[in-house]
Design a protein around this motif. Structure first.
Motif, PDB file in Angstrom:
ATOM      1  N   THR A 314       0.825  -1.218   0.000  1.00 25.15           N
ATOM      2  CA  THR A 314       0.000   0.000   0.000  1.00 25.15           C
ATOM      3  C   THR A 314       0.859   1.268   0.000  1.00 25.15           C
ATOM      4  O   THR A 314       0.330   2.383  -0.007  1.00 25.15           O
ATOM      5  CB  THR A 314      -0.926   0.076   1.245  1.00 25.15           C
ATOM      6  OG1 THR A 314      -0.108   0.179   2.428  1.00 25.15           O
ATOM      7  CG2 THR A 314      -1.822  -1.134   1.360  1.00 25.15           C
ATOM      8  N   TRP A 588       0.436   1.055   7.109  1.00 25.66           N
ATOM      9  CA  TRP A 588      -0.489  -0.039   7.428  1.00 25.66           C
ATOM     10  C   TRP A 588       0.196  -1.367   7.180  1.00 25.66           C
ATOM     11  O   TRP A 588       1.083  -1.473   6.316  1.00 25.66           O
ATOM     12  CB  TRP A 588      -1.724   0.070   6.517  1.00 25.66           C
ATOM     13  CG  TRP A 588      -2.784  -0.948   6.823  1.00 25.66           C
ATOM     14  CD1 TRP A 588      -3.567  -0.990   7.942  1.00 25.66           C
ATOM     15  CD2 TRP A 588      -3.177  -2.059   6.008  1.00 25.66           C
ATOM     16  NE1 TRP A 588      -4.419  -2.067   7.873  1.00 25.66           N
ATOM     17  CE2 TRP A 588      -4.201  -2.736   6.698  1.00 25.66           C
ATOM     18  CE3 TRP A 588      -2.775  -2.543   4.769  1.00 25.66           C
ATOM     19  CZ2 TRP A 588      -4.819  -3.883   6.192  1.00 25.66           C
ATOM     20  CZ3 TRP A 588      -3.391  -3.679   4.259  1.00 25.66           C
ATOM     21  CH2 TRP A 588      -4.404  -4.335   4.964  1.00 25.66           C
ATOM     22  N   ASP A 590      -0.728  -5.582   6.643  1.00 23.12           N
ATOM     23  CA  ASP A 590      -1.779  -6.572   6.422  1.00 23.12           C
ATOM     24  C   ASP A 590      -1.587  -7.768   7.345  1.00 23.12           C
ATOM     25  O   ASP A 590      -0.677  -8.577   7.163  1.00 23.12           O
ATOM     26  CB  ASP A 590      -1.767  -7.026   4.947  1.00 23.12           C
ATOM     27  CG  ASP A 590      -2.977  -7.901   4.617  1.00 23.12           C
ATOM     28  OD1 ASP A 590      -3.547  -8.512   5.556  1.00 23.12           O
ATOM     29  OD2 ASP A 590      -3.351  -7.979   3.431  1.00 23.12           O
ATOM     30  N   LYS A 607     -14.260  -5.134   9.523  1.00 22.00           N
ATOM     31  CA  LYS A 607     -14.775  -4.079   8.618  1.00 22.00           C
ATOM     32  C   LYS A 607     -13.664  -3.097   8.253  1.00 22.00           C
ATOM     33  O   LYS A 607     -13.470  -2.766   7.080  1.00 22.00           O
ATOM     34  CB  LYS A 607     -15.933  -3.329   9.287  1.00 22.00           C
ATOM     35  CG  LYS A 607     -17.248  -4.048   9.105  1.00 22.00           C
ATOM     36  CD  LYS A 607     -18.440  -3.097   9.297  1.00 22.00           C
ATOM     37  CE  LYS A 607     -19.704  -3.918   9.507  1.00 22.00           C
ATOM     38  NZ  LYS A 607     -20.027  -4.086  10.957  1.00 22.00           N
ATOM     39  N   SER A 608     -12.937  -2.630   9.257  1.00 15.60           N
ATOM     40  CA  SER A 608     -11.890  -1.651   8.918  1.00 15.60           C
ATOM     41  C   SER A 608     -10.747  -2.334   8.168  1.00 15.60           C
ATOM     42  O   SER A 608     -10.110  -1.717   7.305  1.00 15.60           O
ATOM     43  CB  SER A 608     -11.399  -0.885  10.144  1.00 15.60           C
ATOM     44  OG  SER A 608     -10.959  -1.774  11.118  1.00 15.60           O
ATOM     45  N   TYR A 609     -10.535  -3.599   8.447  1.00 14.97           N
ATOM     46  CA  TYR A 609      -9.508  -4.343   7.707  1.00 14.97           C
ATOM     47  C   TYR A 609      -9.855  -4.394   6.221  1.00 14.97           C
ATOM     48  O   TYR A 609      -9.022  -4.123   5.358  1.00 14.97           O
ATOM     49  CB  TYR A 609      -9.380  -5.767   8.276  1.00 14.97           C
ATOM     50  CG  TYR A 609      -8.532  -6.686   7.429  1.00 14.97           C
ATOM     51  CD1 TYR A 609      -7.150  -6.494   7.354  1.00 14.97           C
ATOM     52  CD2 TYR A 609      -9.092  -7.729   6.696  1.00 14.97           C
ATOM     53  CE1 TYR A 609      -6.359  -7.317   6.570  1.00 14.97           C
ATOM     54  CE2 TYR A 609      -8.311  -8.556   5.913  1.00 14.97           C
ATOM     55  CZ  TYR A 609      -6.944  -8.349   5.854  1.00 14.97           C
ATOM     56  OH  TYR A 609      -6.167  -9.161   5.072  1.00 14.97           O
ATOM     57  N   GLN A 610     -11.124  -4.717   5.955  1.00 12.41           N
ATOM     58  CA  GLN A 610     -11.561  -4.828   4.551  1.00 12.41           C
ATOM     59  C   GLN A 610     -11.331  -3.536   3.781  1.00 12.41           C
ATOM     60  O   GLN A 610     -10.875  -3.555   2.641  1.00 12.41           O
ATOM     61  CB  GLN A 610     -13.051  -5.159   4.514  1.00 12.41           C
ATOM     62  CG  GLN A 610     -13.339  -6.602   4.239  1.00 12.41           C
ATOM     63  CD  GLN A 610     -14.826  -6.828   4.118  1.00 12.41           C
ATOM     64  OE1 GLN A 610     -15.607  -6.235   4.862  1.00 12.41           O
ATOM     65  NE2 GLN A 610     -15.221  -7.681   3.198  1.00 12.41           N
ATOM     66  N   SER A 611     -11.634  -2.401   4.427  1.00 11.85           N
ATOM     67  CA  SER A 611     -11.484  -1.152   3.679  1.00 11.85           C
ATOM     68  C   SER A 611     -10.003  -0.778   3.537  1.00 11.85           C
ATOM     69  O   SER A 611      -9.583  -0.294   2.484  1.00 11.85           O
ATOM     70  CB  SER A 611     -12.306  -0.026   4.301  1.00 11.85           C
ATOM     71  OG  SER A 611     -11.748   0.354   5.523  1.00 11.85           O
ATOM     72  N   ALA A 612      -9.206  -1.046   4.565  1.00 14.53           N
ATOM     73  CA  ALA A 612      -7.767  -0.725   4.461  1.00 14.53           C
ATOM     74  C   ALA A 612      -7.102  -1.561   3.366  1.00 14.53           C
ATOM     75  O   ALA A 612      -6.232  -1.088   2.636  1.00 14.53           O
ATOM     76  CB  ALA A 612      -7.083  -0.975   5.795  1.00 14.53           C
ATOM     77  N   LYS A 613      -7.576  -2.772   3.234  1.00 16.95           N
ATOM     78  CA  LYS A 613      -6.981  -3.718   2.279  1.00 16.95           C
ATOM     79  C   LYS A 613      -7.181  -3.265   0.831  1.00 16.95           C
ATOM     80  O   LYS A 613      -6.424  -3.649  -0.057  1.00 16.95           O
ATOM     81  CB  LYS A 613      -7.631  -5.087   2.511  1.00 16.95           C
ATOM     82  CG  LYS A 613      -6.904  -6.254   1.916  1.00 16.95           C
ATOM     83  CD  LYS A 613      -7.452  -7.534   2.542  1.00 16.95           C
ATOM     84  CE  LYS A 613      -6.982  -8.762   1.789  1.00 16.95           C
ATOM     85  NZ  LYS A 613      -7.685  -8.955   0.533  1.00 16.95           N
ATOM     86  N   GLU A 614      -8.202  -2.439   0.636  1.00 16.15           N
ATOM     87  CA  GLU A 614      -8.477  -1.969  -0.727  1.00 16.15           C
ATOM     88  C   GLU A 614      -7.331  -1.159  -1.320  1.00 16.15           C
ATOM     89  O   GLU A 614      -7.247  -0.998  -2.532  1.00 16.15           O
ATOM     90  CB  GLU A 614      -9.769  -1.143  -0.751  1.00 16.15           C
ATOM     91  CG  GLU A 614     -10.993  -2.024  -0.787  1.00 16.15           C
ATOM     92  CD  GLU A 614     -12.267  -1.254  -0.454  1.00 16.15           C
ATOM     93  OE1 GLU A 614     -12.247  -0.002  -0.542  1.00 16.15           O
ATOM     94  OE2 GLU A 614     -13.250  -1.916  -0.088  1.00 16.15           O
ATOM     95  N   ARG A 615      -6.478  -0.658  -0.463  1.00 21.99           N
ATOM     96  CA  ARG A 615      -5.359   0.140  -0.973  1.00 21.99           C
ATOM     97  C   ARG A 615      -4.184  -0.710  -1.472  1.00 21.99           C
ATOM     98  O   ARG A 615      -3.222  -0.192  -2.012  1.00 21.99           O
ATOM     99  CB  ARG A 615      -4.881   1.105   0.120  1.00 21.99           C
ATOM    100  CG  ARG A 615      -5.895   2.199   0.405  1.00 21.99           C
ATOM    101  CD  ARG A 615      -5.521   3.029   1.617  1.00 21.99           C
ATOM    102  NE  ARG A 615      -4.283   3.802   1.444  1.00 21.99           N
ATOM    103  CZ  ARG A 615      -4.196   4.911   0.731  1.00 21.99           C
ATOM    104  NH1 ARG A 615      -5.256   5.384   0.118  1.00 21.99           N
ATOM    105  NH2 ARG A 615      -3.060   5.545   0.619  1.00 21.99           N
TER     106      ARG A 615
END
Ligand SMILES: Cc1ncc(C[n+]2csc(CCOP(=O)(O)OP(=O)(O)O)c2C)c(N)n1
Ligand SMILES: [Mg+2]
Length: 620
Positions: A314, A588, A590, A607-615
C-alpha cells in the motif's frame, strides 16, 4: 599426484582453514573458527579434527540454534566477508539449528552447518536419535535443512568432499545466492581416511565481484529517472554489504533524490543527512511514507521489498509509479516490474551518477525532504523525553541508550515491539551502528547475535535491546560471552509479556489474548491472574553477568554509565509501560482478520480491515 591421508573430517577442516575472500584488493580469511556441541554424531569426526587443528578455533555454545544466530550476526557485521562454521551431532543437536538456519537464508547471510548424520554403512541402524522411514533408508532428520539451505549435500563417501567443498564456497561467497549451507556428514564417514589430493588444501581466494548492469537496461533506467519529478530511493541491506554508502550519498546529493531506509538498510545515510527521510514502511516515518505514497519512481537499492517496506503493497499510491531496482539477485531486481539493474550496488550507483549529470529534482523537492527530516527529529526528541511513568516508556529507553552510546557502537535487536520503535527512533551515526534481524524477526537472536557482532568488532560496544519474552526464549549465550570475555551490554525491557503481539491482538479485535505473563486464574480459568514472579536480575546474575536494575529514567542513565566501566557482560533490567507505545505514521500492515466471529470487536476490526486492504496494489 601428491596426496595427503586424512579422515574426511580432518580434510574438511583443513580445507576450510585455507579459504579466503577478496574484494577491492582486500583479503579476508573466510572462516573465523567453528562453534559446536559434540555428540556421538561428530565427536570422533569433526570434534577430533578440530582438536588437532588449534589454529581453527573451536567455540562452545549452549544451544545449537544460538550458535547459528551468532554466526549469522558475525557475517552480517563483517559485510559477509567472514563467517563461522557450526557443527552438531545427529538428531536434536542438528535440528535445533533449523530455525536459525532459516533466518540466515532469509537474511542472505552465509553460515556453514556441518551436521552429523546417521551411519552410511547402515548395518548398526537405527542409531541413537535416528529417524526411521518405512519407505526409504535414504532419509534422516537432516533432510529438514533442504528447503532452508542454499546448498545441501550428504557426504556418503570421503572423496565426495573434493567436489562438494568448492560448491559450498561458491554459494557462501555469492552475494546473490548466499545463505545457510548444510553438509550432512554421516558419523562413520567423518572418521574414514582417504588419500586426498594435496592441492585441495592450498590457499584459495574467492573474489566477490562487483558486477555491472546491462547497458540497455541502464539506459532505460536513466531515462525513467530523467522523466521522474518525484523520485524516492529505498536503501536496503545491499547498500551496506556492497559498502556503497558513499556512492549512495553522492548519488542522492547530486540528484536531490531523498532516501528512505529499510530495517537492513538503516544506517545507509546518517540520521541527520538533509536527504535522509529515515525509516520506510510499516515502521516508517511520515516523510518516508508520504514521499513514498506520492513517488512516481522508486529506486530500490539492495532491498527485497518485504511487506514491512511496502506497507503490504500500500506504500506506493501514485498511479504512474515505476520502479528501478539495483540488486545482485535477480529475484529482487525484477520485483514490481522494475527496470532491473542486476549488479553490485556501489558500481551501479556510480554508473547512474555518471549517466545522470544535469538531472536534479530541484530545490523545492530537496527542501521538502529536509523539512521532513527536521520535523521527524523533533518527534524523536519528543518521544525520547516523554517523561512518562515510571514505568517509563520504551521510547525513553531507546533515547537513553542512543545518547549513552558512541556513534560507532552497535544497537542490536530482532523481535517484539522494539524493532519498529528502533527503526523509527534510533539515530544512526555509523553504517554498521544499527543491527536488526528483521528478515526472520526471530525471538532469541538478540543475545546470541550480539555475541557475533562483538566477535566481529570487539572495539565497539554492543547494546543488545531485548524484550522480556525474547529474553526468556534464549538468553543462555550470556554464559558464552562471559566465557570468551566478549562484553555485551544487554538492556532487558520488562513489560510483562508480549506487548507487540498484545497490540496486534487488540487491533484484530482480540484484546491482547494470551500475551501477558500472568498466573492462570482459578476463578476465570484464563491466564489473567497476578503477574508471574520472574526475577530477571537474579536470572541474568546466575549466568555470570553483572546486573543493574533501573527503576526510572535517571536510574537507567546511571546504569548505562556504570555498564561502560564494566568489562563483563552487563544486563540492565528496566520496566516499561507496555501500553505507552510509539505510534505508527502514515502506514499499514496486512494481518488478516477473522471474516466471521461472534465477537463484536472482531467484526468491527474486520470491517476496517476490509477497507484498508483496498489500498493494496499490484505493481505490474
Ligand atoms: C521465535 C519466535 N516466536 C514467536 C514470534 C512471534 N512474536 C513476535 S514478537 C513476540 C513477542 C515478543 O515479546 P517481547 O520480547 O517481550 O517483546 P515485546 O513485544 O514485549 O516488545 C512474539 C511472540 C517470533 N517473532 N519469534
Ligand atoms: Mg515484552
Amino acid at each position: 599426484m601428491t596426496t595427503t591421508k586424512l579422515t574426511m573430517a580432518q580434510a574438511v577442516i583443513r580445507f576450510l582453514v585455507n579459504q579466503y575472500v577478496e574484494r577491492d584488493g582486500q583479503e579476508h580469511q573466510f572462516f573465523a573458527g567453528c562453534f559446536g556441541i559434540f555428540g556421538h554424531g561428530n565427536v570422533a569426526g569433526i570434534g577430533q579434527a578440530l582438536q588437532q587443528t588449534p589454529e581453527f578455533r573451536y567455540y562452545q555454545t549452549r544451544n545449537e540454534q544460538a550458535m547459528v544466530h551468532t554466526a549469522a550476526a558475525f557475517a552480517k557485521m563483517n559485510n559477509r566477508f567472514r563467517t563461522l562454521v557450526c557443527t552438531t551431532s545427529i538428531g536434536p543437536g542438528a535440528t535445533n539449528m533449523v530455525t536459525a538456519a532459516a533466518g540466515a537464508t532469509i537474511n542472505r547471510l552465509p553460515v556453514l552447518l556441518l551436521v552429523g548424520d546417521i551411519f552410511a554403512r547402515r548395518n548398526v541402524a537405527p542409531a541413537l536419535q535416528q529417524l526411521e522411514t518405512p519407505f526409504s533408508q535414504d532419509i534422516s532428520v537432516n533432510d529438514c535443512f533442504k528447503p532452508i539451505s542454499r546448498y545441501w549435500d550428504r557426504i556418503n563417501r570421503p572423496e565426495q568432499i573434493i567436489t562438494s567443498l568448492p560448491e559450498v564456497m561458491r554459494i557462501l561467497t555469492s552475494p546473490a545466492d548466499t545463505g545457510a549451507v548444510t553438509l550432512a556428514l554421516p558419523q562413520d564417514v567423518q572418521t574414514e581416511a582417504f588419500d586426498y589430493p594435496a592441492n585441495l588444501f592450498e590457499k584459495r581466494v574467492w573474489t566477490i565481484p562487483r558486477n555491472r548492469p546491462d547497458e540497455g537496461l541502464l539506459a532505460r533506467a536513466v531515462g525513467w529517472i530523467r522523466e521522474s519529478a518525484q523520485p524516492l530511493i529505498i536503501a536496503g541491506g545491499g547498500v551496506l554489504y556492497s559498502e556503497a554508502v558513499e556512492a549512495l550519498a553522492n548519488f542522492a546529493e547530486q540528484t536531490g533524490i531523498p532516501v528512505a531506509e529499510t530495517q537492513a538498510g538503516k544506517g545507509a545515510l546518517p540520521y541527520d543527512h538533509p536527504l535522509a527521510l529515515g525509516a520506510m514502511g510499516v515502521t516508517g516515518t511520515p516523510g518516508a511514507n508520504i514521499m513514498g505514497r506520492e513517488a512516481d519512481l522508486v529506486i530500490g537499492v539492495g532491498t527485497r521489498y518485504s511487506d514491512f517496506t511496502t506497507a503490504s503493497k500500500t506504500a506506493f499510491q501514485n498511479p504512474n509509479v515505476r520502479f528501478v531496482n539495483v540488486n545482485v539477485a535477480e529475484i529482487d531486481a525484477y520485483k514490481h516490474s522494475a527496470a532491473p539493474l542486476l549488479g553490485d550496488a556501489r558500481v551501479v550507483l556510480q554508473e547512474l551518477s555518471a549517466a545522470l549529470q544535469g538531472y536534479d529534482t530541484g530545490s523545492e523537492y530537496r527542501a521538502r525532504a529536509q523539512l521532513f527530516n527536521k520535523e521527524w527529529d523533533a518527534e524523536v526528541n519528543r518521544l525520547y523525553n516523554l517523561e512518562h511513568g515510571p514505568p517509563i516508556s520504551q521510547g525513553e529507553v531507546i533515547g537513553a541508550v542512543n545518547k549513552a552510546s558512541r556513534p560507532q557502537d552497535v544497537v542490536l535487536c530482532a523481535a517484539g515491539s522494539l524493532p519498529g520503535d528502533l527503526h523509527k527512533l534510533w539515530r544512526t551515526r555509523d553504517p554498521k551502528g544499527y543491527h536488526l534481524e528483521y528478515g526472520y524477526s526471530c525471538m532469541g537472536y538478540e543475545i546470541a547475535g550480539g555475541l557475533g557482532v562483538k566477535m566481529a568488532d570487539p572495539k565497539r560496544e554492543v547494546y543488545v535491546m531485548v524484550g522480556d519474552g525474547s529474553y526468556l526464549m534464549m538468553s543462555q549465550e550470556i554464559v558464552t560471552s562471559v566465557q570468551e570475555a566478549y562484553k555485551l551490554t544487554i538492556i532487558l525491557i520488562n513489560n510483562h509479556g508480549f506487548s507487540s503481539i498484545g497490540g496486534l491482538s487488540q487491533s484484530i479485535g482480540s484484546g491482547g489474548f494470551g500475551t501477558k505473563h500472568l498466573y492462570r486464574n482459578k476463578d476465570t480459568g484464563q491466564i489473567d491472574g497476578e503477574r508471574l514472579p520472574v526475577d530477571f536480575a537474579a536470572n541474568a546474575r546466575s549466568l555470570g553477568a553483572h546486573v543493574i536494575e533501573a527503576q526510572d529514567l535517571p536510574g537507567l542513565k546511571a546504569a548505562l554509565q556504570e555498564a561502560k566501566g564494566q568489562n563483563r557482560t552487563t544486563v540492565i533490567v528496566v520496566e516499561t509501560d507496555r501500553e505507552e507505545r510509539v505510534p505508527g505514521y502514515e502506514s499499514w500492515w496486512d494481518v488478516a482478520v477473522a471474516e466471521v466471529s461472534e465477537m463484536e470487536s472482531v467484526q468491527t476490526a474486520f470491517k476496517s480491515y476490509q477497507s484498508a486492504k483496498e489500498r493494496e496494489r499490484y505493481h505490474l
